[in-house]
Design an enzyme around this catalytic site. Structure first.
Site, PDB file in Angstrom:
ATOM      1  N   ARG A  28      -8.338  81.369  -2.341  1.00 40.52           N
ATOM      2  CA  ARG A  28      -8.469  79.848  -3.175  1.00 40.52           C
ATOM      3  C   ARG A  28      -7.623  80.068  -4.408  1.00 40.52           C
ATOM      4  O   ARG A  28      -7.263  79.143  -4.766  1.00 40.52           O
ATOM      5  CB  ARG A  28     -10.027  79.939  -3.189  1.00 40.52           C
ATOM      6  N   GLY A  70      -6.484  83.427   9.182  1.00 41.70           N
ATOM      7  CA  GLY A  70      -7.183  82.363   9.593  1.00 41.70           C
ATOM      8  C   GLY A  70      -7.298  81.340   8.206  1.00 41.70           C
ATOM      9  O   GLY A  70      -7.230  80.200   8.475  1.00 41.70           O
ATOM     10  N   ARG A  99      -7.012  79.240  17.871  1.00 39.26           N
ATOM     11  CA  ARG A  99      -7.955  78.776  17.227  1.00 39.26           C
ATOM     12  C   ARG A  99      -7.648  77.442  16.510  1.00 39.26           C
ATOM     13  O   ARG A  99      -6.806  77.020  16.183  1.00 39.26           O
ATOM     14  CB  ARG A  99      -7.948  79.775  16.046  1.00 39.26           C
ATOM     15  N   SER A 146     -16.414  76.068   6.818  1.00 36.97           N
ATOM     16  CA  SER A 146     -16.224  75.645   5.527  1.00 36.97           C
ATOM     17  C   SER A 146     -14.866  75.836   4.991  1.00 36.97           C
ATOM     18  O   SER A 146     -14.633  74.957   3.970  1.00 36.97           O
ATOM     19  CB  SER A 146     -17.224  76.413   4.565  1.00 36.97           C
ATOM     20  N   GLN A 147     -14.115  76.313   5.959  1.00 35.10           N
ATOM     21  CA  GLN A 147     -12.641  76.275   5.241  1.00 35.10           C
ATOM     22  C   GLN A 147     -11.923  75.044   5.649  1.00 35.10           C
ATOM     23  O   GLN A 147     -11.162  75.038   4.912  1.00 35.10           O
ATOM     24  CB  GLN A 147     -12.009  77.520   6.391  1.00 35.10           C
ATOM     25  N   SER A 173     -22.717  77.092   5.817  1.00 38.08           N
ATOM     26  CA  SER A 173     -21.873  77.777   4.867  1.00 38.08           C
ATOM     27  C   SER A 173     -21.517  77.143   3.580  1.00 38.08           C
ATOM     28  O   SER A 173     -20.703  76.906   2.870  1.00 38.08           O
ATOM     29  CB  SER A 173     -20.336  77.931   5.552  1.00 38.08           C
ATOM     30  N   ASP A 294     -20.329  86.042   8.492  1.00 39.36           N
ATOM     31  CA  ASP A 294     -19.349  87.390   8.437  1.00 39.36           C
ATOM     32  C   ASP A 294     -19.944  88.508   8.127  1.00 39.36           C
ATOM     33  O   ASP A 294     -19.289  89.603   8.601  1.00 39.36           O
ATOM     34  CB  ASP A 294     -18.207  87.138   7.131  1.00 39.36           C
ATOM     35  N   LYS A 392      -6.338  94.158   7.201  1.00 42.69           N
ATOM     36  CA  LYS A 392      -6.438  92.547   7.189  1.00 42.69           C
ATOM     37  C   LYS A 392      -7.291  92.126   5.752  1.00 42.69           C
ATOM     38  O   LYS A 392      -7.035  91.097   5.179  1.00 42.69           O
ATOM     39  CB  LYS A 392      -7.154  91.866   8.392  1.00 42.69           C
TER      40      LYS A 392
END
Length: 409
Positions: A28, A70, A99, A146-147, A173, A294, A392
């Site tokens: 972010r 993602g 996705r 929420s992304q 989220s 998660d 990752k």
């Protein structure tokens, strides 16, 4: 690369680990830094996802490949849509092309963005022609990732009229949305979140220069909560750098793991996790993880390792992660002897005290599968396939596990 974890009855009794910055906060802030270069960032995540995000934001190429990242795909779709005069092809791995991104693309188009699909409708790769966006009102289903929501909020202050985002239904989220808004507030952007409406005002002037420190990643802390839960009474692990008033939704771990008899103490930007009992005080773990999906893999594996029944709900977003995490969890837990039932949004694990040995755990290009199953090395010998997938989000994971006394081969 596969790693065999040899059964080790316990970790070093008192240990300390330093974990790098939160991937969620880092990504972010990297996007906000690209919009507002006056921002400097300390304790940035060293994860693959954050490295890819940095590279993408500074790339001069007309093709940007974000591989498995993602979060980067969603945030960059929004970011490139407002880069006036620039045309970008945004692509990723074969899994990334499966996705969905349609919800976000439709919302951006509603605001005036010029985005088209290059292969399959609703999925990457995308052709994005950056332009000035003057529309401000948009509506999304409240239960989407929420992304998608954060991607819109992060660019909102650079839209001509800001954004007025209405969320239709019950919001999931929420902590991740609040994290985004809190970071915007910190840099001086005006925001409001009331009922189901979020407003972010347009910021016409530059913000003042500032340094923002990224808190360490709570998702990464989850694996050490699991290790302590599966360890002997009195085991302690201290993790830095963490704070009690965290922006991260996964900080709910401190409350959740009380059910596994793990106590959390906060002190000097660190947390100390302590196993407080030999006999677990619970017979069944029942949790709604819609605000912290998660950590579902870690919790499921912890419960299995302790022989507890586990019922998890609010997991609908797990199907569109690096893999279908619900199917992957069921498959790999059952290899170890578990009985697992799943739906599109729930997981039920039956109580069982029998754990099979010398099982090979597939990781499905999913870092969390590798790290969630690793603590079971305290209970049995197992192999983690494609173990380097941890880079990752947590490149130092195996090194840190060795420092705790885990026997790795």
């Amino acid at each position: 690369m596969s790693i065999e974890i040899l059964k080790s009855s316990n970790t070093n009794n008192k240990s300390s680990i330093t974990i790098t910055g939160s991937k969620s906060e880092s990504n972010r802030l990297l996007l906000l830094q690209a919009i507002y270069p006056q921002i400097n960032i300390d304790n940035l995540s060293n994860s693959d996802d954050s490295v890819l995000m940095q590279k993408a934001l500074t790339s001069k190429s007309s093709v940007v490949d974000i591989h498995h990242a993602g979060t980067a795909m969603r945030f960059l779709t929004a970011y490139f849509s407002i880069q006036q005069g620039r045309e970008i092809t945004l692509t990723g791995s074969s899994r990334m092309k499966e996705r969905p991104i349609k919800i976000l693309v439709d919302a951006l188009k509603e605001l005036g963005a010029d985005i088209s699909y290059l292969e399959n409708e609703g999925f990457p790769p995308l052709k994005i022609k950056g332009k000035k966006l003057s529309k401000s009102k948009v509506t999304l289903k409240a239960n989407v990732s929420s992304q998608y929501i954060s991607a819109l909020l992060l660019i909102a202050s650079r839209l001509e009229n800001g954004i007025e985002l209405t969320l239709d239904g019950k919001i999931t989220s929420v902590p991740y949305i609040k994290m985004t808004l809190s970071l915007l507030d910190k840099i001086g952007v005006n925001t409001q979140f009331k009922n189901n409406k979020i407003v972010v005002e347009s910021q016409t002037s530059d913000i003042k220069p500032q340094v923002l420190i990224v808190e360490s990643d709570w998702s990464s802390a989850s694996y050490f909560y699991s290790i302590v839960a599966l360890s002997e009474k009195g085991t302690e692990i201290t993790l830095t750098s963490y704070k009690k008033d965290s922006l991260q939704g996964d900080s709910i771990l401190a409350k959740i793991y009380k059910e596994f008899d793990v106590e959390t103490k906060y002190h000097n930007n660190a947390i100390t996790l302590t196993k407080s009992s030999i006999v677990n005080s619970q017979n069944s773990i029942n949790l709604d993880l819609s605000n912290a999906p998660d950590i579902a893999q870690t919790i499921s594996v912890t419960a299995f390792g302790l022989g507890l029944e586990c019922n998890l709900t609010g997991l609908h977003t797990l199907k569109i992660k690096e893999t279908d995490r619900l199917v992957a969890l069921k498959t790999e837990l059952e290899k170890l002897g578990a009985n697992v039932n799943i739906t599109d949004a729930t997981l039920h694990l039956e109580a069982s005290t029998d754990i099979k040995s010398d099982v090979s755990i597939a990781t499905y290009n999913d870092h969390r599968m590798a790290m969630a199953f690793a603590p079971l090395g305290l209970k049995t010998t197992l192999k983690i396939e494609s173990a380097d997938v941890v880079s990752k989000s947590y490149p130092d994971f195996w090194k840190d596990l060795k420092s705790l006394g885990f026997k790795l081969k």
